[in-house]
Design a protein around this motif. Sequence first.
Motif, mmCIF file in Angstrom:
data_model
loop_
_atom_site.group_PDB
_atom_site.id
_atom_site.type_symbol
_atom_site.label_atom_id
_atom_site.label_comp_id
_atom_site.label_asym_id
_atom_site.label_seq_id
_atom_site.Cartn_x
_atom_site.Cartn_y
_atom_site.Cartn_z
ATOM 1 N N PHE A 70 0.815 -1.209 0.000
ATOM 2 C CA PHE A 70 0.000 0.000 0.000
ATOM 3 C C PHE A 70 0.851 1.263 0.000
ATOM 4 O O PHE A 70 0.467 2.270 -0.609
ATOM 5 N N GLU A 71 2.005 1.220 0.633
ATOM 6 C CA GLU A 71 2.912 2.369 0.557
ATOM 7 C C GLU A 71 3.283 2.661 -0.893
ATOM 8 O O GLU A 71 3.351 3.826 -1.311
ATOM 9 N N VAL A 72 3.547 1.606 -1.661
ATOM 10 C CA VAL A 72 3.866 1.779 -3.077
ATOM 11 C C VAL A 72 2.666 2.366 -3.816
ATOM 12 O O VAL A 72 2.810 3.262 -4.661
ATOM 13 N N MET A 73 1.470 1.888 -3.500
ATOM 14 C CA MET A 73 0.268 2.384 -4.170
ATOM 15 C C MET A 73 0.038 3.863 -3.894
ATOM 16 O O MET A 73 -0.324 4.631 -4.801
ATOM 17 N N GLU A 74 0.257 4.275 -2.659
ATOM 18 C CA GLU A 74 0.126 5.695 -2.328
ATOM 19 C C GLU A 74 1.103 6.538 -3.141
ATOM 20 O O GLU A 74 0.739 7.583 -3.708
ATOM 21 N N ARG A 75 2.345 6.086 -3.188
ATOM 22 C CA ARG A 75 3.371 6.828 -3.934
ATOM 23 C C ARG A 75 3.042 6.857 -5.430
ATOM 24 O O ARG A 75 3.134 7.916 -6.077
ATOM 25 N N ASN A 94 -10.492 -6.273 1.704
ATOM 26 C CA ASN A 94 -10.158 -6.995 2.918
ATOM 27 C C ASN A 94 -10.056 -8.487 2.604
ATOM 28 O O ASN A 94 -10.496 -8.931 1.536
ATOM 29 N N PRO A 95 -9.521 -9.292 3.527
ATOM 30 C CA PRO A 95 -9.428 -10.731 3.277
ATOM 31 C C PRO A 95 -10.769 -11.403 2.983
ATOM 32 O O PRO A 95 -10.814 -12.424 2.290
ATOM 33 N N ASP A 96 -11.878 -10.829 3.475
ATOM 34 C CA ASP A 96 -13.195 -11.407 3.194
ATOM 35 C C ASP A 96 -13.787 -10.869 1.896
ATOM 36 O O ASP A 96 -14.949 -11.114 1.585
ATOM 37 N N GLN A 103 -7.994 2.016 3.197
ATOM 38 C CA GLN A 103 -7.094 2.139 2.049
ATOM 39 C C GLN A 103 -7.780 2.863 0.894
ATOM 40 O O GLN A 103 -7.167 3.734 0.245
ATOM 41 N N SER A 104 -9.040 2.545 0.638
ATOM 42 C CA SER A 104 -9.763 3.194 -0.457
ATOM 43 C C SER A 104 -9.940 4.677 -0.188
ATOM 44 O O SER A 104 -9.750 5.519 -1.074
ATOM 45 N N GLU A 105 -10.288 5.002 1.056
ATOM 46 C CA GLU A 105 -10.472 6.410 1.423
ATOM 47 C C GLU A 105 -9.170 7.186 1.253
ATOM 48 O O GLU A 105 -9.175 8.331 0.775
ATOM 49 N N ARG A 106 -8.067 6.578 1.636
ATOM 50 C CA ARG A 106 -6.763 7.240 1.527
ATOM 51 C C ARG A 106 -6.407 7.504 0.067
ATOM 52 O O ARG A 106 -5.978 8.610 -0.282
ATOM 53 N N LEU A 107 -6.587 6.503 -0.807
ATOM 54 C CA LEU A 107 -6.248 6.693 -2.217
ATOM 55 C C LEU A 107 -7.160 7.712 -2.879
ATOM 56 O O LEU A 107 -6.702 8.552 -3.669
ATOM 57 N N ILE A 108 -8.445 7.662 -2.571
ATOM 58 C CA ILE A 108 -9.367 8.644 -3.144
ATOM 59 C C ILE A 108 -8.962 10.051 -2.718
ATOM 60 O O ILE A 108 -9.002 10.999 -3.516
ATOM 61 N N SER A 109 -8.545 10.202 -1.464
ATOM 62 C CA SER A 109 -8.109 11.511 -0.973
ATOM 63 C C SER A 109 -6.890 12.018 -1.738
ATOM 64 O O SER A 109 -6.844 13.182 -2.160
#
Length: 247
Positions: A70-75, A94-96, A103-109
């Motif tokens: 996820f760090e890579v995805m943010e960058r 999530n695993p389910d 994570q979705s909220e962070r990327l959208i932001s």
Amino acid sequence: MLEICCGSYYDAVQAASGGAKRIELNSGLHLGGLTPSLGTLELVKEHCDIQIAAMVRPRGGGFCYCSEDFEVMERDARLLASHGADAVVFGCLNPDASIHREQSERLISIIHECGKEAVFHRAFDCTRSPYQSIELLIALGADRVLTSGLAAKAADGAGLLKELQENYGEQIEILAGSGIHAGNARKLMDDTGITQVHSSCKDWITDPTTIANGVSYAFAGPLHETAYDAVSKELVKKLLESIGEAE
């Protein structure tokens, strides 16, 4: 709107030459689509008059990402947006197989901070509750979702696609994808009311060095084991013509 799934600069040129107005830019399409290089993005931006939705996906497999992924995805999301992508495409679960809210909220932001569109890809089709999932994406501010209606092919998920379009189409853009071509695009659009479709318009190009001296780098089946897939300008044109008839 016709969006063409592209895995290279060559693909983007073919899509633009065929008349497409938007592409989803990836690398590694044989793995389901991975993050493209900045060099590819910059060349497409410089030479193709086309909207670019750039994929953020650091690896193949599913969509349940560890902290390092996820760090890579943010960058990558910030880099792609700052280097000219019009939209950034992602999917975090999530695993389910429910949508990973944080994570979705962070990327959208991040994407919106850069003034770009946030697109949730077909990880959506792995979720068990499409209504709960799309309502979460709307609440988080996602601009678009790519989906086949939780089916292997969009034609098989037409019933759900129609429901999503009717119930949520004014709150989020519904982009139908998977198995769409000139022979079925018009019917799918007529049946569902969806006005955006996503297609690979794929053909095969032979590379004779794929298999040599008993060493194989083939990823396709026997019919195309010495080839790689690429966008066909002619197939893009045919698909656009079929959509044009519907319009």
